[in-house]
Design a protein around this motif. Structure first.
Motif, PDB file in Angstrom:
ATOM      1  N   LEU A  51      20.876  -8.059  52.317  1.00  0.00           N
ATOM      2  CA  LEU A  51      19.684  -9.365  52.209  1.00  0.00           C
ATOM      3  C   LEU A  51      18.975  -9.269  50.723  1.00  0.00           C
ATOM      4  O   LEU A  51      18.508  -8.308  50.424  1.00  0.00           O
ATOM      5  CB  LEU A  51      18.356  -9.115  53.276  1.00  0.00           C
ATOM      6  CG  LEU A  51      18.671  -9.856  54.526  1.00  0.00           C
ATOM      7  CD1 LEU A  51      19.915  -9.230  55.183  1.00  0.00           C
ATOM      8  CD2 LEU A  51      17.673  -9.693  55.410  1.00  0.00           C
ATOM      9  N   ARG A  52      18.940 -10.424  50.174  1.00  0.00           N
ATOM     10  CA  ARG A  52      18.608 -10.533  48.816  1.00  0.00           C
ATOM     11  C   ARG A  52      16.843 -10.612  49.032  1.00  0.00           C
ATOM     12  O   ARG A  52      16.541 -11.574  49.404  1.00  0.00           O
ATOM     13  CB  ARG A  52      19.073 -11.798  48.214  1.00  0.00           C
ATOM     14  CG  ARG A  52      20.567 -11.514  47.570  1.00  0.00           C
ATOM     15  CD  ARG A  52      20.945 -12.955  46.884  1.00  0.00           C
ATOM     16  NE  ARG A  52      20.384 -14.265  47.484  1.00  0.00           N
ATOM     17  CZ  ARG A  52      21.196 -14.738  48.457  1.00  0.00           C
ATOM     18  NH1 ARG A  52      22.223 -14.258  48.914  1.00  0.00           N
ATOM     19  NH2 ARG A  52      20.381 -15.912  49.337  1.00  0.00           N
ATOM     20  N   PRO A  53      16.255  -9.813  48.196  1.00  0.00           N
ATOM     21  CA  PRO A  53      14.779  -9.876  48.175  1.00  0.00           C
ATOM     22  C   PRO A  53      14.408 -11.155  47.194  1.00  0.00           C
ATOM     23  O   PRO A  53      15.230 -11.554  46.420  1.00  0.00           O
ATOM     24  CB  PRO A  53      14.142  -8.493  47.624  1.00  0.00           C
ATOM     25  CG  PRO A  53      15.398  -8.176  46.760  1.00  0.00           C
ATOM     26  CD  PRO A  53      16.435  -8.481  47.543  1.00  0.00           C
ATOM     27  N   THR A  54      13.020 -11.601  47.574  1.00  0.00           N
ATOM     28  CA  THR A  54      12.897 -12.554  46.644  1.00  0.00           C
ATOM     29  C   THR A  54      11.339 -12.520  45.926  1.00  0.00           C
ATOM     30  O   THR A  54      10.798 -11.628  46.666  1.00  0.00           O
ATOM     31  CB  THR A  54      12.881 -14.116  47.470  1.00  0.00           C
ATOM     32  OG1 THR A  54      12.517 -15.266  46.881  1.00  0.00           O
ATOM     33  CG2 THR A  54      11.669 -13.886  48.710  1.00  0.00           C
ATOM     34  N   ARG A  55      10.977 -13.250  44.835  1.00  0.00           N
ATOM     35  CA  ARG A  55       9.662 -13.198  44.505  1.00  0.00           C
ATOM     36  C   ARG A  55       8.831 -13.725  45.639  1.00  0.00           C
ATOM     37  O   ARG A  55       8.918 -14.866  45.938  1.00  0.00           O
ATOM     38  CB  ARG A  55       9.652 -13.933  43.141  1.00  0.00           C
ATOM     39  CG  ARG A  55      10.476 -13.449  42.031  1.00  0.00           C
ATOM     40  CD  ARG A  55      10.021 -12.421  41.422  1.00  0.00           C
ATOM     41  NE  ARG A  55       9.152 -12.308  40.396  1.00  0.00           N
ATOM     42  CZ  ARG A  55       8.230 -11.731  39.779  1.00  0.00           C
ATOM     43  NH1 ARG A  55       8.329 -10.625  40.066  1.00  0.00           N
ATOM     44  NH2 ARG A  55       7.487 -12.027  39.027  1.00  0.00           N
ATOM     45  N   GLY A  73      10.334  -9.041  47.818  1.00  0.00           N
ATOM     46  CA  GLY A  73      10.441  -8.616  49.005  1.00  0.00           C
ATOM     47  C   GLY A  73      10.964  -9.604  49.926  1.00  0.00           C
ATOM     48  O   GLY A  73      11.611 -10.670  49.441  1.00  0.00           O
ATOM     49  N   TRP A  74      10.719  -9.387  51.227  1.00  0.00           N
ATOM     50  CA  TRP A  74      11.177 -10.220  52.223  1.00  0.00           C
ATOM     51  C   TRP A  74      10.147 -10.990  52.798  1.00  0.00           C
ATOM     52  O   TRP A  74       9.271 -10.241  53.374  1.00  0.00           O
ATOM     53  CB  TRP A  74      12.154  -9.890  53.209  1.00  0.00           C
ATOM     54  CG  TRP A  74      13.333  -9.315  52.490  1.00  0.00           C
ATOM     55  CD1 TRP A  74      14.507  -9.731  52.122  1.00  0.00           C
ATOM     56  CD2 TRP A  74      13.349  -7.806  51.898  1.00  0.00           C
ATOM     57  NE1 TRP A  74      15.459  -8.828  51.451  1.00  0.00           N
ATOM     58  CE2 TRP A  74      14.602  -7.568  51.374  1.00  0.00           C
ATOM     59  CE3 TRP A  74      12.627  -6.875  52.034  1.00  0.00           C
ATOM     60  CZ2 TRP A  74      15.150  -6.316  50.983  1.00  0.00           C
ATOM     61  CZ3 TRP A  74      12.903  -5.491  51.597  1.00  0.00           C
ATOM     62  CH2 TRP A  74      14.180  -5.429  50.855  1.00  0.00           C
ATOM     63  N   TYR A  75      10.032 -12.231  53.108  1.00  0.00           N
ATOM     64  CA  TYR A  75       8.965 -12.995  54.087  1.00  0.00           C
ATOM     65  C   TYR A  75       9.597 -12.724  55.270  1.00  0.00           C
ATOM     66  O   TYR A  75      10.759 -12.850  55.827  1.00  0.00           O
ATOM     67  CB  TYR A  75       9.185 -14.373  53.942  1.00  0.00           C
ATOM     68  CG  TYR A  75       8.350 -14.832  52.497  1.00  0.00           C
ATOM     69  CD1 TYR A  75       6.919 -14.687  52.263  1.00  0.00           C
ATOM     70  CD2 TYR A  75       9.191 -15.374  51.551  1.00  0.00           C
ATOM     71  CE1 TYR A  75       6.585 -15.342  51.097  1.00  0.00           C
ATOM     72  CE2 TYR A  75       8.727 -15.656  50.346  1.00  0.00           C
ATOM     73  CZ  TYR A  75       7.455 -15.701  50.145  1.00  0.00           C
ATOM     74  OH  TYR A  75       6.943 -16.165  48.808  1.00  0.00           O
ATOM     75  N   SER A  81       3.475 -16.105  55.464  1.00  0.00           N
ATOM     76  CA  SER A  81       2.182 -15.380  55.227  1.00  0.00           C
ATOM     77  C   SER A  81       2.233 -14.006  55.397  1.00  0.00           C
ATOM     78  O   SER A  81       1.384 -13.428  55.419  1.00  0.00           O
ATOM     79  CB  SER A  81       1.062 -15.890  56.104  1.00  0.00           C
ATOM     80  OG  SER A  81       1.523 -15.709  57.455  1.00  0.00           O
ATOM     81  N   ARG A  82       3.468 -13.429  55.823  1.00  0.00           N
ATOM     82  CA  ARG A  82       3.519 -12.009  56.087  1.00  0.00           C
ATOM     83  C   ARG A  82       4.907 -11.684  55.468  1.00  0.00           C
ATOM     84  O   ARG A  82       5.995 -12.287  55.573  1.00  0.00           O
ATOM     85  CB  ARG A  82       3.718 -11.605  57.539  1.00  0.00           C
ATOM     86  CG  ARG A  82       2.599 -11.932  58.240  1.00  0.00           C
ATOM     87  CD  ARG A  82       2.591 -11.462  59.802  1.00  0.00           C
ATOM     88  NE  ARG A  82       1.363 -11.812  60.408  1.00  0.00           N
ATOM     89  CZ  ARG A  82       1.111 -12.777  61.017  1.00  0.00           C
ATOM     90  NH1 ARG A  82       2.057 -14.030  61.136  1.00  0.00           N
ATOM     91  NH2 ARG A  82      -0.036 -13.263  61.878  1.00  0.00           N
ATOM     92  N   ALA A  83       4.683 -10.403  54.887  1.00  0.00           N
ATOM     93  CA  ALA A  83       6.136 -10.248  54.114  1.00  0.00           C
ATOM     94  C   ALA A  83       6.104  -8.802  53.935  1.00  0.00           C
ATOM     95  O   ALA A  83       5.143  -7.746  54.175  1.00  0.00           O
ATOM     96  CB  ALA A  83       6.033 -10.578  52.570  1.00  0.00           C
ATOM     97  N   VAL A  84       7.509  -7.778  53.509  1.00  0.00           N
ATOM     98  CA  VAL A  84       7.427  -6.583  53.469  1.00  0.00           C
ATOM     99  C   VAL A  84       8.330  -6.778  52.169  1.00  0.00           C
ATOM    100  O   VAL A  84       9.022  -7.349  51.654  1.00  0.00           O
ATOM    101  CB  VAL A  84       8.526  -6.108  54.194  1.00  0.00           C
ATOM    102  CG1 VAL A  84       8.922  -4.541  54.149  1.00  0.00           C
ATOM    103  CG2 VAL A  84       8.026  -5.937  55.885  1.00  0.00           C
ATOM    104  N   ASP A  85       7.675  -5.650  51.075  1.00  0.00           N
ATOM    105  CA  ASP A  85       8.273  -5.596  49.705  1.00  0.00           C
ATOM    106  C   ASP A  85       9.275  -4.706  49.684  1.00  0.00           C
ATOM    107  O   ASP A  85       9.621  -3.995  50.789  1.00  0.00           O
ATOM    108  CB  ASP A  85       7.031  -5.480  48.600  1.00  0.00           C
ATOM    109  CG  ASP A  85       6.564  -3.815  48.625  1.00  0.00           C
ATOM    110  OD1 ASP A  85       6.710  -3.154  49.478  1.00  0.00           O
ATOM    111  OD2 ASP A  85       5.665  -3.703  47.675  1.00  0.00           O
ATOM    112  N   VAL A  86       9.888  -4.595  48.419  1.00  0.00           N
ATOM    113  CA  VAL A  86      11.205  -3.753  48.322  1.00  0.00           C
ATOM    114  C   VAL A  86      10.650  -2.302  48.749  1.00  0.00           C
ATOM    115  O   VAL A  86      11.687  -1.255  48.931  1.00  0.00           O
ATOM    116  CB  VAL A  86      11.969  -3.797  47.142  1.00  0.00           C
ATOM    117  CG1 VAL A  86      12.534  -5.185  47.205  1.00  0.00           C
ATOM    118  CG2 VAL A  86      10.880  -3.746  45.778  1.00  0.00           C
TER     119      VAL A  86
END
Length: 143
Positions: A51-55, A73-75, A81-86
């Motif tokens: 899965l490609r992370p995004t800005r 990371g990933w929304y 409104s919630r995300a997890v970063d790399v």
């Protein structure tokens, strides 16, 4: 007889309140540790699946402004409104609006991940964290 014998009522109350607060703090710490493990699993699985992370972009509290964050990371929800970063940190991507944030980007702070996302919210919508993250993984890079 109990250990509180001989203590006056206010002291027994203080001890009871302290005991409840300590028990609640232990419960929250255990829940946050379990949720952090789920987030770590999600990042590993997202990377394994490619899965490609995004800005990541934060929104202002009123929903009108959008601000760069410097995070990748990933929304994990449709509202973004919630995300997890790399790095495996959980974020609520709402920030106070400001001219400084508009010009230089917003500083989103990581939050302890909840085991139940949306629990206690006014809309009644809640979902277990593992279910939310599994849905995100199943959606793939386009999700």
């Amino acid at each position: 007889m109990g250990e509180d014998d001989g203590l006056d009522w206010p002291e027994r109350q203080r001890r009871a309140v302290r005991a409840h607060a300590e028990a609640d703090a232990r419960r929250r710490a255990t829940a946050h540790a379990e949720a952090a493990e789920i987030v770590t699993w999600f990042v590993a699985e997202a990377n394994r699946r490619g899965l490609r992370p995004t800005r990541l972009v934060a929104r202002s509290y009123d929903g009108r402004g959008r601000y760069r964050t410097g995070l990748t990371g990933w929304y994990v929800d449709q509202a973004r409104s919630r995300a997890v970063d790399v790095d495996g940190r959980f974020f609520l991507l709402t920030v106070p609006g400001s001219l400084r944030a508009r010009l230089f980007g917003a500083e989103a702070e990581p939050s302890p991940p909840p085991l139940i996302v949306g629990e206690g919210g006014r809309d009644g919508e809640s979902i277990p964290l593992r279910t939310l993250l599994t849905r995100r993984l199943d959606a793939g890079s386009d999700g």
